[in-house]
Motif scaffolding. Structure first.
Motif, PDB file in Angstrom:
ATOM      1  N   ALA A 396       0.849  -1.194   0.000  1.00 23.40           N
ATOM      2  CA  ALA A 396       0.000   0.000   0.000  1.00 23.40           C
ATOM      3  C   ALA A 396       0.882   1.240   0.000  1.00 23.40           C
ATOM      4  CB  ALA A 396      -0.910  -0.008   1.224  1.00 23.40           C
ATOM      5  N   GLY A 397       0.311   2.356  -0.433  1.00 18.34           N
ATOM      6  CA  GLY A 397       1.094   3.584  -0.462  1.00 18.34           C
ATOM      7  C   GLY A 397       0.261   4.772  -0.863  1.00 18.34           C
ATOM      8  N   LYS A 398       0.954   5.870  -1.127  1.00 20.10           N
ATOM      9  CA  LYS A 398       0.314   7.093  -1.615  1.00 20.10           C
ATOM     10  C   LYS A 398       0.759   7.281  -3.061  1.00 20.10           C
ATOM     11  CE  LYS A 398      -0.143  10.669   1.055  1.00 20.10           C
ATOM     12  NZ  LYS A 398       0.119  11.903   1.856  1.00 20.10           N
ATOM     13  N   PHE A 399      -0.212   7.500  -3.947  1.00 18.67           N
ATOM     14  CA  PHE A 399       0.058   7.521  -5.381  1.00 18.67           C
ATOM     15  C   PHE A 399      -0.503   8.790  -6.013  1.00 18.67           C
ATOM     16  CE2 PHE A 399      -0.339   3.144  -3.983  1.00 18.67           C
ATOM     17  CZ  PHE A 399       0.817   2.560  -4.484  1.00 18.67           C
ATOM     18  N   GLN A 400       0.241   9.350  -6.944  1.00 16.81           N
ATOM     19  CA  GLN A 400      -0.145  10.561  -7.665  1.00 16.81           C
ATOM     20  C   GLN A 400      -0.587  10.175  -9.081  1.00 16.81           C
ATOM     21  OE1 GLN A 400      -1.252  13.713  -9.001  1.00 16.81           O
ATOM     22  NE2 GLN A 400      -0.247  14.170  -7.055  1.00 16.81           N
ATOM     23  N   SER A 401      -1.764  10.651  -9.492  1.00 20.20           N
ATOM     24  CA  SER A 401      -2.273  10.310 -10.826  1.00 20.20           C
ATOM     25  C   SER A 401      -1.611  11.107 -11.935  1.00 20.20           C
ATOM     26  CB  SER A 401      -3.782  10.553 -10.882  1.00 20.20           C
ATOM     27  OG  SER A 401      -4.059  11.942 -11.006  1.00 20.20           O
ATOM     28  N   PHE A 402      -0.958  12.217 -11.575  1.00 13.04           N
ATOM     29  CA  PHE A 402      -0.388  13.138 -12.559  1.00 13.04           C
ATOM     30  C   PHE A 402      -1.454  13.649 -13.534  1.00 13.04           C
ATOM     31  CE2 PHE A 402       3.172  10.490 -11.176  1.00 13.04           C
ATOM     32  CZ  PHE A 402       4.055  11.460 -10.735  1.00 13.04           C
ATOM     33  N   GLY A 403      -2.688  13.739 -13.038  1.00  9.99           N
ATOM     34  CA  GLY A 403      -3.774  14.264 -13.865  1.00  9.99           C
ATOM     35  C   GLY A 403      -4.224  13.330 -14.968  1.00  9.99           C
ATOM     36  N   ASP A 404      -3.881  12.058 -14.876  1.00 12.98           N
ATOM     37  CA  ASP A 404      -4.190  11.078 -15.921  1.00 12.98           C
ATOM     38  C   ASP A 404      -5.276  10.136 -15.421  1.00 12.98           C
ATOM     39  OD1 ASP A 404      -4.179   8.889 -17.733  1.00 12.98           O
ATOM     40  OD2 ASP A 404      -2.116   9.328 -18.312  1.00 12.98           O
ATOM     41  N   HIS A 405      -6.452  10.184 -16.052  1.00 18.23           N
ATOM     42  CA  HIS A 405      -7.596   9.404 -15.592  1.00 18.23           C
ATOM     43  C   HIS A 405      -7.337   7.909 -15.611  1.00 18.23           C
ATOM     44  CE1 HIS A 405      -9.199   8.941 -19.948  1.00 18.23           C
ATOM     45  NE2 HIS A 405      -8.088   9.627 -20.035  1.00 18.23           N
ATOM     46  N   ARG A 406      -6.659   7.416 -16.640  1.00 18.30           N
ATOM     47  CA  ARG A 406      -6.446   5.966 -16.721  1.00 18.30           C
ATOM     48  C   ARG A 406      -5.399   5.495 -15.703  1.00 18.30           C
ATOM     49  NH1 ARG A 406      -9.878   4.768 -20.604  1.00 18.30           N
ATOM     50  NH2 ARG A 406     -10.033   6.138 -22.433  1.00 18.30           N
ATOM     51  N   VAL A 407      -4.451   6.330 -15.391  1.00 17.19           N
ATOM     52  CA  VAL A 407      -3.493   6.010 -14.329  1.00 17.19           C
ATOM     53  C   VAL A 407      -4.212   5.941 -12.988  1.00 17.19           C
ATOM     54  CG1 VAL A 407      -1.514   6.896 -13.030  1.00 17.19           C
ATOM     55  CG2 VAL A 407      -1.486   6.930 -15.530  1.00 17.19           C
ATOM     56  N   ALA A 408      -5.071   6.920 -12.707  1.00 15.64           N
ATOM     57  CA  ALA A 408      -5.791   6.944 -11.429  1.00 15.64           C
ATOM     58  C   ALA A 408      -6.639   5.692 -11.245  1.00 15.64           C
ATOM     59  CB  ALA A 408      -6.666   8.202 -11.352  1.00 15.64           C
ATOM     60  N   MET A 409      -7.374   5.293 -12.294  1.00 18.48           N
ATOM     61  CA  MET A 409      -8.249   4.120 -12.169  1.00 18.48           C
ATOM     62  C   MET A 409      -7.453   2.826 -12.098  1.00 18.48           C
ATOM     63  SD  MET A 409     -11.587   5.167 -14.489  1.00 18.48           S
ATOM     64  CE  MET A 409     -10.731   5.944 -15.874  1.00 18.48           C
ATOM     65  N   SER A 410      -6.322   2.751 -12.790  1.00 19.03           N
ATOM     66  CA  SER A 410      -5.470   1.563 -12.706  1.00 19.03           C
ATOM     67  C   SER A 410      -4.915   1.399 -11.297  1.00 19.03           C
ATOM     68  CB  SER A 410      -4.325   1.666 -13.717  1.00 19.03           C
ATOM     69  OG  SER A 410      -4.811   1.739 -15.042  1.00 19.03           O
ATOM     70  N   SER A 422      -4.655   2.490   0.561  1.00 21.60           N
ATOM     71  CA  SER A 422      -3.807   3.298  -0.316  1.00 21.60           C
ATOM     72  C   SER A 422      -4.526   4.585  -0.655  1.00 21.60           C
ATOM     73  CB  SER A 422      -3.481   2.537  -1.616  1.00 21.60           C
ATOM     74  OG  SER A 422      -2.685   1.405  -1.360  1.00 21.60           O
ATOM     75  N   VAL A 423      -3.758   5.644  -0.831  1.00 19.40           N
ATOM     76  CA  VAL A 423      -4.311   6.956  -1.167  1.00 19.40           C
ATOM     77  C   VAL A 423      -3.927   7.302  -2.608  1.00 19.40           C
ATOM     78  CG1 VAL A 423      -4.300   9.428  -0.650  1.00 19.40           C
ATOM     79  CG2 VAL A 423      -4.194   7.753   1.217  1.00 19.40           C
ATOM     80  N   ILE A 424      -4.923   7.677  -3.397  1.00 20.45           N
ATOM     81  CA  ILE A 424      -4.683   8.124  -4.763  1.00 20.45           C
ATOM     82  C   ILE A 424      -5.013   9.610  -4.825  1.00 20.45           C
ATOM     83  CG2 ILE A 424      -5.233   7.793  -7.205  1.00 20.45           C
ATOM     84  CD1 ILE A 424      -6.186   4.964  -6.399  1.00 20.45           C
ATOM     85  N   GLU A 425      -4.057  10.410  -5.235  1.00 17.13           N
ATOM     86  CA  GLU A 425      -4.217  11.859  -5.261  1.00 17.13           C
ATOM     87  C   GLU A 425      -4.527  12.364  -6.660  1.00 17.13           C
ATOM     88  OE1 GLU A 425      -0.429  13.046  -3.572  1.00 17.13           O
ATOM     89  OE2 GLU A 425      -1.346  13.194  -1.570  1.00 17.13           O
ATOM     90  N   ASP A 426      -5.189  13.512  -6.703  1.00 14.03           N
ATOM     91  CA  ASP A 426      -5.553  14.183  -7.962  1.00 14.03           C
ATOM     92  C   ASP A 426      -6.460  13.295  -8.800  1.00 14.03           C
ATOM     93  OD1 ASP A 426      -5.725  15.996 -10.010  1.00 14.03           O
ATOM     94  OD2 ASP A 426      -3.660  15.739 -10.717  1.00 14.03           O
ATOM     95  N   ILE A 427      -7.642  13.022  -8.263  1.00 13.83           N
ATOM     96  CA  ILE A 427      -8.570  12.087  -8.927  1.00 13.83           C
ATOM     97  C   ILE A 427      -9.658  12.787  -9.735  1.00 13.83           C
ATOM     98  CG2 ILE A 427      -8.181  10.269  -7.224  1.00 13.83           C
ATOM     99  CD1 ILE A 427     -10.960  11.067  -6.030  1.00 13.83           C
ATOM    100  N   ASP A 428      -9.683  14.119  -9.729  1.00 15.47           N
ATOM    101  CA  ASP A 428     -10.727  14.820 -10.489  1.00 15.47           C
ATOM    102  C   ASP A 428     -10.675  14.475 -11.974  1.00 15.47           C
ATOM    103  OD1 ASP A 428     -11.526  15.981  -8.147  1.00 15.47           O
ATOM    104  OD2 ASP A 428     -10.611  17.930  -8.537  1.00 15.47           O
ATOM    105  N   CYS A 429      -9.486  14.117 -12.459  1.00 23.28           N
ATOM    106  CA  CYS A 429      -9.301  13.799 -13.877  1.00 23.28           C
ATOM    107  C   CYS A 429     -10.150  12.616 -14.326  1.00 23.28           C
ATOM    108  CB  CYS A 429      -7.826  13.507 -14.158  1.00 23.28           C
ATOM    109  SG  CYS A 429      -7.115  12.206 -13.109  1.00 23.28           S
TER     110      CYS A 429
END
Length: 449
Positions: A396-410, A422-429
């Motif tokens: 588990a960890g903290k993850f940044q999506s970098f504003g990429d919707h498919r990265v966030a969902m993966s 786990s925490v996923i950041e920047d999920i508005d994308c």
């Protein structure tokens, strides 16, 4: 910048539907606007990318039954088409938001209009290359100016030209967006416009051109269009998006004891390559006839093949993918990497350099996150090698999506089989393609408690 905490799931179980196909939704709005008379579209994806396409066509003089912000999932969008010659200039800059499909296809369409248009997008889109579209359109006689403001905003000015000439163009890289932009310009150009693909990319544009009465021909990897046609109005129900279903396909396979039915999914053969890849990865138990991944109730809806997808949890083995299959699953490679990390052995992705110019550099981004998850991975210029099947679960960890919707969902899929929250950041994308994704994931997870 919003974030979400994803907890490990004991299992996933239930029947779900996913939002309308993004590629088909874009084209339904575009071709409905260019058709003669009234077209009706059900199950339109209400992601921000498609809403950007709606806004722009309304700015160009097309009347619709709803404003983008007022449309709900149960609504039927009624589009009053203006015909191929009925678009009107806008005195506003046409803002494509995060949508590469909107910008690239409209560069082709508006290059052939008798007026000037200006485009921009958000920070992510303004970094993405447009030269692959602009260069063939220039060969047809189109004119463009690209300027960068001090703020970093890119403005692309299209000086419309009603006297475009048809070309015979061989694409260096398979791309449905570039192909579609050239074919849209070809609807207006003098003479025949011919496009040759090096490998097959998604064919939603070709299906609609053929179905709506354009002077269009397609044979294997060569497609041609001539001017002078009128596009017929239509009624369409947009199938569920296979790329959105892919997250739940992988989740269902990797989360133990899972059983999912994903209903009404588009299974266009130029889009569903991940299905065959995952089928090959499934480890079959000796003597068992149970299929862990299967299509049921295959049918055709509005000219697109549709089916339900049954998913059962399974052990996976490694696979290597590259070559002609890559354009048919380019959007699914981020979530494929999660399946590869759970598979026994080394999986390889090659010939996927295009991933570096998506909403993020998806090769770099996913390799970075796989390492955080505790997975061995080797980054390569055109892909990566995943050393899968290591001790379960992920870290588990903290993850940044970098504003990429498919990265966030993966990453959300990976978090379901991690050793803690786990925490996923920047999920508005995620709203660009799958509004309600996290609510649906949570609903399936809660059913398993």
């Amino acid at each position: 910048m919003n974030s979400i905490t994803i907890h490990p799931a004991q299992k996933l179980e239930g029947a779900i539907t996913v939002p309308g196909d993004k590629s088909v939704s874009h084209r339904a709005v575009m071709f409905g606007s260019l058709a003669e008379g009234e077209s009706r579209v059900e199950n339109l994806l209400l992601g921000e990318d498609v809403l950007s396409t709606m806004r722009i066509f309304q700015q160009l003089g097309v009347r619709m039954s709803h404003k983008p912000e007022d449309l709900s999932p149960s609504d039927t969008l009624v589009i009053s088409g203006v015909g191929l010659d009925g678009l009107r200039p806008s005195d506003q800059i046409l803002d494509c938001g995060n949508s590469g499909t909107t910008m690239r296809l409209l560069l082709g369409l508006l290059a052939a209009q008798p007026f000037t248009s200006r485009f921009t997008g958000d920070a992510s889109l303004n970094r993405r290359p447009m030269e692959r579209v602009i260069e063939p359109l220039k060969k047809m006689g189109a004119q463009f100016e690209v300027n960068h403001e001090a703020s970093g905003r890119r403005i692309i000015t299209v000086k419309g030209n009603k006297n475009l000439k048809g070309i015979d163009y061989t694409m260096p890289v398979a791309s449905a967006q570039v192909k579609s932009a050239i074919l849209l310009a070809g609807l207006y150009a003098k003479g025949e416009t011919v496009v040759h693909e090096p490998a097959q990319s998604r064919d939603h544009t070709e299906r609609m051109l053929k179905g709506l009465g354009a002077f269009f021909k397609s044979r294997k990897l060569t497609h041609s269009v001539r001017p002078g046609s009128k596009l017929k109005n239509f009624q369409m129900r947009v199938p569920g998006d296979f790329s959105s279903a892919a997250f739940f396909m992988v989740a269902g396979l990797v989360v133990p004891h899972s059983k999912l039915l994903i209903q009404n999914v588009g299974v266009n053969p130029t889009r569903d390559a991940l299905m065959s890849v995952l089928e090959e990865m499934v480890v079959s138990k000796k003597g068992s006839k149970e299929k862990k991944l299967s299509l049921v109730d295959k049918r055709e809806v509005s000219g697109e093949p549709v089916a339900d997808i049954e998913v059962l949890s399974a052990d996976l083995k490694a696979i290597s993918i590259g070559g002609d299959i890559i354009p048919k699953l380019i959007d699914e490679i981020p979530v494929f990497s999660i399946a590869a990390a759970r598979a026994k052995g080394d999986s390889v992705v090659a010939d996927a350099k295009e991933l570096r110019v998506k909403e993020s550099d998806r090769i770099k981004t996913m390799c970075q996150h796989l390492k955080t998850l505790g997975v061995g991975v080797d980054e390569r210029e055109d892909g990566f090698k995943v050393h899968g099947g290591k001790p379960f679960p992920f870290k588990a960890g903290k993850f940044q999506s970098f504003g990429d919707h498919r990265v966030a969902m993966s990453l959300a899929v990976a978090a379901l089989v991690a050793d803690g929250p786990s925490v996923i950041e920047d999920i508005d994308c995620v709203a660009t393609s799958f509004p309600g994704f996290f609510d649906l994931l949570l609903k399936l997870s809660l059913k398993s408690v």
